[in-house]
Design an enzyme around this catalytic site. Structure first.
Site, PDB file in Angstrom:
ATOM      1  N   SER A 157       5.866   8.362  -8.502  1.00  0.00           N
ATOM      2  CA  SER A 157       5.927   9.815  -8.675  1.00  0.00           C
ATOM      3  C   SER A 157       6.677  10.515  -7.544  1.00  0.00           C
ATOM      4  O   SER A 157       7.456  11.436  -7.794  1.00  0.00           O
ATOM      5  CB  SER A 157       4.507  10.361  -8.788  1.00  0.00           C
ATOM      6  OG  SER A 157       3.743  10.011  -7.644  1.00  0.00           O
ATOM      7  N   ARG A 159      -1.192  11.709  -7.985  1.00  0.00           N
ATOM      8  CA  ARG A 159      -2.603  12.079  -7.831  1.00  0.00           C
ATOM      9  C   ARG A 159      -2.835  13.504  -8.332  1.00  0.00           C
ATOM     10  O   ARG A 159      -3.919  13.816  -8.825  1.00  0.00           O
ATOM     11  CB  ARG A 159      -3.047  11.875  -6.383  1.00  0.00           C
ATOM     12  CG  ARG A 159      -3.086  10.388  -6.043  1.00  0.00           C
ATOM     13  CD  ARG A 159      -3.530  10.088  -4.615  1.00  0.00           C
ATOM     14  NE  ARG A 159      -3.268   8.687  -4.295  1.00  0.00           N
ATOM     15  CZ  ARG A 159      -3.231   8.191  -3.060  1.00  0.00           C
ATOM     16  NH1 ARG A 159      -3.462   8.976  -2.029  1.00  0.00           N
ATOM     17  NH2 ARG A 159      -2.986   6.905  -2.862  1.00  0.00           N
ATOM     18  N   TYR A 170       9.599   7.295 -14.495  1.00  0.00           N
ATOM     19  CA  TYR A 170       9.420   8.549 -15.225  1.00  0.00           C
ATOM     20  C   TYR A 170      10.744   9.032 -15.810  1.00  0.00           C
ATOM     21  O   TYR A 170      10.764   9.970 -16.600  1.00  0.00           O
ATOM     22  CB  TYR A 170       8.818   9.614 -14.292  1.00  0.00           C
ATOM     23  CG  TYR A 170       7.468   9.176 -13.748  1.00  0.00           C
ATOM     24  CD1 TYR A 170       6.331   9.252 -14.538  1.00  0.00           C
ATOM     25  CD2 TYR A 170       7.350   8.623 -12.476  1.00  0.00           C
ATOM     26  CE1 TYR A 170       5.104   8.812 -14.072  1.00  0.00           C
ATOM     27  CE2 TYR A 170       6.126   8.187 -11.994  1.00  0.00           C
ATOM     28  CZ  TYR A 170       5.011   8.279 -12.794  1.00  0.00           C
ATOM     29  OH  TYR A 170       3.798   7.828 -12.332  1.00  0.00           O
ATOM     30  N   LYS A 203       1.256  -3.721  -3.670  1.00  0.00           N
ATOM     31  CA  LYS A 203       1.154  -2.266  -3.765  1.00  0.00           C
ATOM     32  C   LYS A 203       0.801  -1.715  -2.392  1.00  0.00           C
ATOM     33  O   LYS A 203      -0.225  -2.074  -1.809  1.00  0.00           O
ATOM     34  CB  LYS A 203       0.078  -1.891  -4.781  1.00  0.00           C
ATOM     35  CG  LYS A 203      -0.183  -0.401  -4.847  1.00  0.00           C
ATOM     36  CD  LYS A 203      -1.070  -0.021  -6.003  1.00  0.00           C
ATOM     37  CE  LYS A 203      -1.382   1.461  -5.969  1.00  0.00           C
ATOM     38  NZ  LYS A 203      -2.229   1.876  -7.081  1.00  0.00           N
ATOM     39  N   LYS A 255      -6.447   4.929   1.254  1.00  0.00           N
ATOM     40  CA  LYS A 255      -6.652   3.671   0.528  1.00  0.00           C
ATOM     41  C   LYS A 255      -6.218   2.459   1.350  1.00  0.00           C
ATOM     42  O   LYS A 255      -5.914   1.406   0.805  1.00  0.00           O
ATOM     43  CB  LYS A 255      -5.910   3.731  -0.816  1.00  0.00           C
ATOM     44  CG  LYS A 255      -6.382   4.885  -1.718  1.00  0.00           C
ATOM     45  CD  LYS A 255      -5.852   4.784  -3.149  1.00  0.00           C
ATOM     46  CE  LYS A 255      -6.426   5.889  -4.033  1.00  0.00           C
ATOM     47  NZ  LYS A 255      -6.010   5.761  -5.447  1.00  0.00           N
ATOM     48  N   LYS A 299       5.444  -1.931  -5.510  1.00  0.00           N
ATOM     49  CA  LYS A 299       5.231  -0.486  -5.649  1.00  0.00           C
ATOM     50  C   LYS A 299       4.947   0.127  -4.300  1.00  0.00           C
ATOM     51  O   LYS A 299       4.118  -0.425  -3.584  1.00  0.00           O
ATOM     52  CB  LYS A 299       4.042  -0.282  -6.582  1.00  0.00           C
ATOM     53  CG  LYS A 299       3.629   1.139  -6.794  1.00  0.00           C
ATOM     54  CD  LYS A 299       2.404   1.169  -7.666  1.00  0.00           C
ATOM     55  CE  LYS A 299       1.928   2.605  -7.734  1.00  0.00           C
ATOM     56  NZ  LYS A 299       0.631   2.725  -8.307  1.00  0.00           N
TER      57      LYS A 299
HETATM   58  C1  PBG Z   1      -4.047   4.253  -9.331  1.00  0.00           C
HETATM   59  C2  PBG Z   1      -2.573   4.338  -9.379  1.00  0.00           C
HETATM   60  C3  PBG Z   1      -1.745   5.082  -8.527  1.00  0.00           C
HETATM   61  C4  PBG Z   1      -0.465   4.992  -9.045  1.00  0.00           C
HETATM   62  C5  PBG Z   1      -0.522   4.169 -10.177  1.00  0.00           C
HETATM   63  N1  PBG Z   1      -1.828   3.758 -10.350  1.00  0.00           N
HETATM   64  C6  PBG Z   1      -2.074   5.935  -7.369  1.00  0.00           C
HETATM   65  C7  PBG Z   1      -2.788   5.399  -6.211  1.00  0.00           C
HETATM   66  O1  PBG Z   1      -2.898   4.177  -6.006  1.00  0.00           O
HETATM   67  O2  PBG Z   1      -3.300   6.208  -5.450  1.00  0.00           O
HETATM   68  C8  PBG Z   1       0.729   5.710  -8.494  1.00  0.00           C
HETATM   69  C9  PBG Z   1       1.869   5.918  -9.432  1.00  0.00           C
HETATM   70  C10 PBG Z   1       2.840   6.961  -8.999  1.00  0.00           C
HETATM   71  O3  PBG Z   1       2.776   7.508  -7.875  1.00  0.00           O
HETATM   72  O4  PBG Z   1       3.716   7.270  -9.813  1.00  0.00           O
HETATM   73  N2  PBG Z   1      -4.615   3.132  -8.900  1.00  0.00           N
END
Ligand code: PBG
Length: 333
Positions: free
Chosen positions: A282, A212, A321, A202, A225, A256
């Protein structure tokens, strides 16, 4: 691997593209609703069950709405949904206790869906951000993300979700050691059959912005992060992370975001041959929908083509989605 082709004109690669029937016969990869996981947003905050502005067509759902969505997904043949909570800022604390409350919105929705739509698989997210006053996936002390203390919280969160009836746990936190800890705790708690889909590779990505907003973490997040999510400049590191998570007991792994990281999907599937998923996140959804809204791209074509890219890269499936809209087009096969 490829046979030596006789030279033109004996080889004419356009021959197999001449009609729809021939193109069908020559097609290497196909899309199926059976390879999709549909992420949905849930909330018990009054008035928050509205469309997410940066994700046209995506709404936050109440408990009742989530059950209806699960029913619809099951009818369309979608095998799994994934739950993400939007929580009341008032329940967010620095210790994140709400994350493992058996009565939190996620756990109540799991139980309600299991009671009414038992055939659909329920995936959850394991990370502290929806419950964390500072928006991070882990506990924070003096600006530092605490790895081992966070893992203890994640285990409590995962066990609460398993007790509620979750089928697939999705640790998305990127702490070290969480798969071993979760797997051991699941065994000890009598949940040996609960599967883990590890967000193994990730990346620290700008493409999570609309998510978010959807979970209400945008304002809360202090800093970025990058001390736990991956550097977008790395590829070998993804292989090490996947190897590590598999060795710790993950059943499936995820890359991801999706489309900007198809090279990683391909490497992971080639190297390990394990169930490999991509998350079309997203921001990828928002990009496509923004262009569609402007009349610049064709919704159906681009949606299906983007989903096909994951199959071609070697993914076994995709969190998207678009799952419901794609399922309506593809049929229940
Ligand atoms: C939280 C999480 C995130 C996503 C899935 N789980 C956001 C992040 O790590 O800040 C993102 C999913 C998306 O953008 O559709 N840990």
């Amino acid at each position: 691997m490829n046979p030596i082709l006789p030279p033109f004109p004996h080889t004419r690669l356009r021959r197999m593209r001449r009609t729809a029937a021939l193109r069908d016969l020559a097609q290497e990869h196909r899309l199926s609703v059976k390879d999709m996981i549909w992420p949905i947003f849930i909330t018990d905050v009054p008035g928050a069950d509205v469309e997410v502005p940066s994700m046209p067509g995506v709404v936050r759902r109440t408990l009742e709405g989530a059950v209806r969505a699960a029913e619809e997904a099951a009818k369309l043949g979608i095998p799994a949904i994934c739950l993400f909570p939007y929580t009341d800022p008032a329940v967010k604390t620095e210790a994140c206790e709400e994350a493992w409350n058996p009565e939190n919105i996620t756990n109540r929705v799991i139980r309600a869906i299991k009671a009414e739509v038992p055939e659909i698989a329920i995936m959850t997210d394991i990370a502290l951000d929806p419950y964390n006053a500072n928006g991070h996936d882990g506990l924070v002390r003096d600006g530092i993300i605490l790895n081992d203390e966070t893992v203890e919280c994640l285990v409590k969160m995962g066990i609460a979700q398993a007790e509620a009836g979750a089928d697939i746990l999705g640790p998305s936190d990127m702490m070290d050691g969480r798969i071993t800890a979760l797997r051991s705790a699941l065994e000890a708690a009598g949940h040996a059959d609960v599967t883990i889909l590890s967000y193994a590779a990730k990346y620290a990505s700008g493409f999570y912005g609309p998510f978010r907003d959807a979970v209400g973490a945008t304002g809360a997040l202090k800093g970025d992060k990058k001390t736990y999510q991956m550097n977008p400049g790395n590829s070998d590191e993804a292989i090490r992370l996947v190897a590590r998570d598999l060795s710790e007991g993950a059943d499936m792994v995820m890359v991801k975001p999706g489309m900007p990281y198809l090279d990683i999907c391909h490497r992971v599937k080639e190297q390990f041959g394990v169930p490999t998923y991509a998350y079309q996140v997203s921001g990828e959804y928002a990009m496509i929908m923004a262009a569609v809204k402007n009349g610049w791209l064709d919704h159906e074509k681009v949606m299906l083509e983007s989903l096909m890219s994951f199959r071609r890269a070697g993914c076994d499936g995709v969190l998207t989605y678009f799952a419901r809209e794609a399922a309506k087009l593809l049929g229940n096969g």
